[in-house]
Design an enzyme around this catalytic site. Structure first.
Site, PDB file in Angstrom:
ATOM      1  N   LYS A  23      -1.414  34.220  15.565  1.00 60.43           N
ATOM      2  CA  LYS A  23      -1.550  33.755  16.963  1.00 60.43           C
ATOM      3  C   LYS A  23      -0.472  34.049  17.987  1.00 60.43           C
ATOM      4  O   LYS A  23      -0.572  34.238  19.253  1.00 60.43           O
ATOM      5  CB  LYS A  23      -1.571  32.224  16.717  1.00 60.43           C
ATOM      6  CG  LYS A  23      -2.734  31.451  16.169  1.00 60.43           C
ATOM      7  CD  LYS A  23      -2.620  30.069  16.087  1.00 60.43           C
ATOM      8  CE  LYS A  23      -3.925  29.243  15.809  1.00 60.43           C
ATOM      9  NZ  LYS A  23      -3.786  27.752  15.675  1.00 60.43           N
ATOM     10  N   ARG A  46       7.458  34.125   6.863  1.00 59.54           N
ATOM     11  CA  ARG A  46       7.580  33.867   5.173  1.00 59.54           C
ATOM     12  C   ARG A  46       7.406  32.431   4.618  1.00 59.54           C
ATOM     13  O   ARG A  46       7.700  31.669   5.448  1.00 59.54           O
ATOM     14  CB  ARG A  46       8.862  34.852   4.548  1.00 59.54           C
ATOM     15  CG  ARG A  46      10.237  33.859   4.943  1.00 59.54           C
ATOM     16  CD  ARG A  46      10.680  32.906   4.003  1.00 59.54           C
ATOM     17  NE  ARG A  46      11.631  32.195   4.261  1.00 59.54           N
ATOM     18  CZ  ARG A  46      11.571  30.815   4.782  1.00 59.54           C
ATOM     19  NH1 ARG A  46      10.553  30.360   4.979  1.00 59.54           N
ATOM     20  NH2 ARG A  46      12.619  30.252   5.025  1.00 59.54           N
ATOM     21  N   VAL A  47       6.803  32.433   3.273  1.00 57.44           N
ATOM     22  CA  VAL A  47       6.983  31.059   2.989  1.00 57.44           C
ATOM     23  C   VAL A  47       8.118  31.114   1.949  1.00 57.44           C
ATOM     24  O   VAL A  47       8.338  32.178   1.222  1.00 57.44           O
ATOM     25  CB  VAL A  47       5.639  30.767   2.055  1.00 57.44           C
ATOM     26  CG1 VAL A  47       4.708  30.197   2.718  1.00 57.44           C
ATOM     27  CG2 VAL A  47       5.453  31.822   1.140  1.00 57.44           C
ATOM     28  N   LYS A  48       8.955  30.133   1.932  1.00 58.67           N
ATOM     29  CA  LYS A  48      10.012  29.986   0.811  1.00 58.67           C
ATOM     30  C   LYS A  48       9.644  30.290  -0.609  1.00 58.67           C
ATOM     31  O   LYS A  48       8.544  30.020  -1.139  1.00 58.67           O
ATOM     32  CB  LYS A  48      10.820  28.656   1.017  1.00 58.67           C
ATOM     33  CG  LYS A  48      12.238  28.763   1.131  1.00 58.67           C
ATOM     34  CD  LYS A  48      12.593  27.354   1.441  1.00 58.67           C
ATOM     35  CE  LYS A  48      14.165  27.542   1.086  1.00 58.67           C
ATOM     36  NZ  LYS A  48      14.920  27.858   2.382  1.00 58.67           N
ATOM     37  N   LYS A  56      17.130  24.271  -3.492  1.00 55.77           N
ATOM     38  CA  LYS A  56      17.480  23.459  -2.533  1.00 55.77           C
ATOM     39  C   LYS A  56      17.209  21.755  -2.657  1.00 55.77           C
ATOM     40  O   LYS A  56      17.984  21.141  -2.474  1.00 55.77           O
ATOM     41  CB  LYS A  56      16.703  24.020  -1.010  1.00 55.77           C
ATOM     42  CG  LYS A  56      17.296  23.597   0.107  1.00 55.77           C
ATOM     43  CD  LYS A  56      16.984  24.573   1.334  1.00 55.77           C
ATOM     44  CE  LYS A  56      17.643  24.059   2.412  1.00 55.77           C
ATOM     45  NZ  LYS A  56      17.147  24.821   3.538  1.00 55.77           N
ATOM     46  N   ARG A  78       9.664  33.676  12.379  1.00 56.23           N
ATOM     47  CA  ARG A  78      11.015  34.324  13.163  1.00 56.23           C
ATOM     48  C   ARG A  78      10.276  34.967  14.538  1.00 56.23           C
ATOM     49  O   ARG A  78       9.534  35.978  14.366  1.00 56.23           O
ATOM     50  CB  ARG A  78      11.696  35.188  12.411  1.00 56.23           C
ATOM     51  CG  ARG A  78      13.122  34.950  12.637  1.00 56.23           C
ATOM     52  CD  ARG A  78      13.870  35.482  11.359  1.00 56.23           C
ATOM     53  NE  ARG A  78      14.698  34.378  10.375  1.00 56.23           N
ATOM     54  CZ  ARG A  78      15.200  34.775   9.361  1.00 56.23           C
ATOM     55  NH1 ARG A  78      15.213  36.046   8.913  1.00 56.23           N
ATOM     56  NH2 ARG A  78      15.855  33.856   8.609  1.00 56.23           N
ATOM     57  N   LYS A 113      26.884  27.493  15.484  1.00 51.58           N
ATOM     58  CA  LYS A 113      27.286  27.187  14.241  1.00 51.58           C
ATOM     59  C   LYS A 113      28.719  27.771  13.901  1.00 51.58           C
ATOM     60  O   LYS A 113      29.012  28.663  14.335  1.00 51.58           O
ATOM     61  CB  LYS A 113      26.343  27.489  13.067  1.00 51.58           C
ATOM     62  CG  LYS A 113      25.340  26.704  13.174  1.00 51.58           C
ATOM     63  CD  LYS A 113      24.407  26.619  11.576  1.00 51.58           C
ATOM     64  CE  LYS A 113      23.795  25.652  11.408  1.00 51.58           C
ATOM     65  NZ  LYS A 113      23.274  25.585   9.955  1.00 51.58           N
ATOM     66  N   GLU A 140       9.277  25.816  10.446  1.00 55.90           N
ATOM     67  CA  GLU A 140      10.154  26.125  11.189  1.00 55.90           C
ATOM     68  C   GLU A 140      10.211  27.212  12.062  1.00 55.90           C
ATOM     69  O   GLU A 140       9.677  28.302  11.437  1.00 55.90           O
ATOM     70  CB  GLU A 140      11.613  26.219  10.458  1.00 55.90           C
ATOM     71  CG  GLU A 140      12.871  26.450  11.163  1.00 55.90           C
ATOM     72  CD  GLU A 140      13.977  26.611  10.707  1.00 55.90           C
ATOM     73  OE1 GLU A 140      14.813  25.613  10.190  1.00 55.90           O
ATOM     74  OE2 GLU A 140      14.246  27.578   9.724  1.00 55.90           O
ATOM     75  N   GLU A 155      24.657  38.860   7.667  1.00 57.98           N
ATOM     76  CA  GLU A 155      25.468  37.432   7.285  1.00 57.98           C
ATOM     77  C   GLU A 155      24.870  36.670   5.870  1.00 57.98           C
ATOM     78  O   GLU A 155      25.351  36.434   4.933  1.00 57.98           O
ATOM     79  CB  GLU A 155      25.540  36.338   8.172  1.00 57.98           C
ATOM     80  CG  GLU A 155      26.807  35.403   7.952  1.00 57.98           C
ATOM     81  CD  GLU A 155      26.347  34.119   7.672  1.00 57.98           C
ATOM     82  OE1 GLU A 155      27.179  33.237   7.367  1.00 57.98           O
ATOM     83  OE2 GLU A 155      25.135  33.962   7.379  1.00 57.98           O
TER      84      GLU A 155
HETATM   85  P1  0O2 Z   1      16.709  30.934   4.211  1.00 60.56           P
HETATM   86  O1  0O2 Z   1      15.098  30.877   3.786  1.00 60.56           O
HETATM   87  O2  0O2 Z   1      17.366  31.467   2.991  1.00 60.56           O
HETATM   88  O3  0O2 Z   1      16.694  31.347   5.650  1.00 60.56           O
HETATM   89  P2  0O2 Z   1      22.012  22.232   7.630  1.00 60.56           P
HETATM   90  O4  0O2 Z   1      21.675  20.970   6.380  1.00 60.56           O
HETATM   91  O5  0O2 Z   1      21.785  21.406   8.928  1.00 60.56           O
HETATM   92  O6  0O2 Z   1      23.195  22.833   7.607  1.00 60.56           O
HETATM   93  P3  0O2 Z   1      19.282  22.726   7.699  1.00 60.56           P
HETATM   94  O7  0O2 Z   1      18.980  21.321   7.865  1.00 60.56           O
HETATM   95  O8  0O2 Z   1      18.337  23.212   6.615  1.00 60.56           O
HETATM   96  O9  0O2 Z   1      20.767  23.189   7.402  1.00 60.56           O
HETATM   97  O10 0O2 Z   1      18.885  23.524   8.881  1.00 60.56           O
HETATM   98  P4  0O2 Z   1      19.643  24.574   9.905  1.00 60.56           P
HETATM   99  O11 0O2 Z   1      21.037  24.485   9.641  1.00 60.56           O
HETATM  100  O12 0O2 Z   1      19.059  24.475  11.036  1.00 60.56           O
HETATM  101  O13 0O2 Z   1      19.274  25.923   9.002  1.00 60.56           O
HETATM  102  C1  0O2 Z   1      17.685  26.354   8.909  1.00 60.56           C
HETATM  103  C2  0O2 Z   1      17.720  28.011   8.753  1.00 60.56           C
HETATM  104  O14 0O2 Z   1      18.567  28.581   9.767  1.00 60.56           O
HETATM  105  C3  0O2 Z   1      18.441  28.674   7.465  1.00 60.56           C
HETATM  106  O15 0O2 Z   1      17.505  28.395   6.370  1.00 60.56           O
HETATM  107  C4  0O2 Z   1      18.867  29.956   8.113  1.00 60.56           C
HETATM  108  O16 0O2 Z   1      17.600  30.496   7.971  1.00 60.56           O
HETATM  109  C5  0O2 Z   1      19.331  29.466   9.381  1.00 60.56           C
HETATM  110  N1  0O2 Z   1      20.561  29.336   9.432  1.00 60.56           N
HETATM  111  C6  0O2 Z   1      21.322  28.460   9.716  1.00 60.56           C
HETATM  112  N2  0O2 Z   1      22.740  28.625   9.434  1.00 60.56           N
HETATM  113  C7  0O2 Z   1      22.887  30.018   9.234  1.00 60.56           C
HETATM  114  C8  0O2 Z   1      24.005  30.670   9.216  1.00 60.56           C
HETATM  115  O17 0O2 Z   1      25.152  30.419   9.104  1.00 60.56           O
HETATM  116  N3  0O2 Z   1      23.686  32.143   8.794  1.00 60.56           N
HETATM  117  C9  0O2 Z   1      22.393  32.617   8.491  1.00 60.56           C
HETATM  118  N4  0O2 Z   1      22.299  33.807   8.604  1.00 60.56           N
HETATM  119  N5  0O2 Z   1      21.456  31.978   8.908  1.00 60.56           N
HETATM  120  C10 0O2 Z   1      21.680  30.609   9.303  1.00 60.56           C
HETATM  121  P5  0O2 Z   1      17.945  28.460   4.974  1.00 60.56           P
HETATM  122  O18 0O2 Z   1      17.869  27.301   4.331  1.00 60.56           O
HETATM  123  O19 0O2 Z   1      19.390  29.306   4.737  1.00 60.56           O
HETATM  124  O20 0O2 Z   1      17.035  29.297   4.136  1.00 60.56           O
END
Ligand code: 0O2
Ligand code: 0O2
Length: 262
Positions: A23, A46-48, A56, A78, A113, A140, A155
């Site tokens: 979509k 992607r799905v986790k 997690k 994304r 962040k 998300e 990163e």
């Molecule tokens: P994946 O699949 O490995 O990417 P919080 O508890 O607030 O710190 P929360 O609630 O899970 O985190 O949500 P947040 O902070 O919005 O982050 C959700 C996703 O945003 C992360 O998924 C990342 O994909 C991305 N993200 C957030 N902070 C960073 C960062 O500092 N660096 C990078 N590279 N990505 C970030 P996950 O959980 O890492 O899963």
């Protein structure tokens, strides 16, 4: 839950990611068909992995029966944009859609962040039509520029390598890189109109070129080989040196020739 049950749990998420990719890619196609600049450059999804989902859940002590409510990125989409201000356009497009409900938004572009991470996140509720009925899942959507994406992907891979404890010297390099990515986005924004015009011109030119090519092929099918190859060599020159009006003129000539033989 057994492995088989986790696989079943994932089905609506997998379906949601596939549907959302189709979509949202259609938005890009729509802009391009109209020869307009698209605020979307490309989309991934992607799905986790089940293992990283359970990891997690473990880390944040989320009971398994609350995962669907509390883990918001089991389904992740994304959207990459060329320019920072495209992000707002995409956010507004998503806000006005009828096929998803936005639960809340996180603006890590205004509120960068501490790591240097920048992106705009939208947490949505999305209805998936399953054989057994509708399942509302949470997904998300991350919206970012190409520069933000380049930084985040790099990163993320370092975080993976160092298991969250990146050495201080690399951390400070990453901060520097985040600042450079930010500067790059600002500089690109300054010349956005130039780039957009050039890209649009390219789209318009390729549309005319492909119509002329079709007409040349048609001439060939009418066995007018000599005329066709004359037009082909003119077209080759114009592709390199011609402007839109030269191409349009050639198009008219080819059309006239076709009408003569039809
Ligand atoms: P994946 O699949 O490995 O990417 P919080 O508890 O607030 O710190 P929360 O609630 O899970 O985190 O949500 P947040 O902070 O919005 O982050 C959700 C996703 O945003 C992360 O998924 C990342 O994909 C991305 N993200 C957030 N902070 C960073 C960062 O500092 N660096 C990078 N590279 N990505 C970030 P996950 O959980 O890492 O899963
Ligand atoms: P387009 O029109 O080129 O964007 P699928 O569901 O099979 O279509 P898949 O295999 O699940 O897609 O892949 P994923 O990971 O969801 O998305 C990959 C898409 O992102 C592909 O687009 C890639 O071309 C695109 N992509 C990834 N990295 C980049 C990049 O750095 N630049 C650009 N421009 N595109 C990138 P498609 O599917 O080929 O469609």
């Amino acid at each position: 839950m057994a492995n088989k049950d986790w696989k079943t749990f994932m089905i609506p998420y997998e379906q949601a990611v596939e549907e959302l990719k189709v979509k949202l890619r259609a938005i890009r196609t729509e802009y391009r068909r109209k020869n307009d600049y698209s605020p979307i450059e490309f989309i991934t999804g992607r799905v986790k992995e089940i293992s990283s989902m359970l990891e997690k859940a473990n880390k944040f002590e989320i009971p398994h029966d609350r995962l669907a409510m509390e883990l918001e990125d089991i389904a992740g989409i994304r959207i990459m944009c060329q320019f920072v201000d495209d992000i707002e356009t995409v956010v507004n497009i998503l806000r006005s859609r009828q096929d998803m409900k936005i639960l809340y938004e996180k603006d890590y572009i205004t509120n960068v962040k501490p790591s240097g991470y920048r992106s705009y996140h939208m947490i949505i509720q999305y209805p998936v039509n399953m054989a057994s009925g509708v399942v509302n899942i949470i997904a998300e959507i991350q919206i970012r520029t190409l520069a933000m994406n380049f930084w985040a992907v790099t990163e993320h891979s370092l975080n993976y390598k160092y298991k969250q404890s990146i050495p201080e010297n690399i951390k400070s390099k990453l901060k520097e890189a985040a600042e450079s990515a930010y500067q790059l986005d600002q500089t690109m924004l300054d010349i956005k109109d130039e780039i957009k015009d050039a890209q649009k011109l390219f789209e318009v030119k390729s549309a005319i070129v492909s119509s002329i090519m079709n007409d040349i092929l048609y001439l060939m099918s009418l066995n007018k080989i000599q005329e066709a190859s004359r037009f082909q060599s003119q077209l080759n020159k114009l592709i390199e040196y011609g402007d839109v009006s030269d191409l349009n003129q050639l198009h008219l000539l080819v059309r006239k020739e076709i009408n003569r033989f039809r």
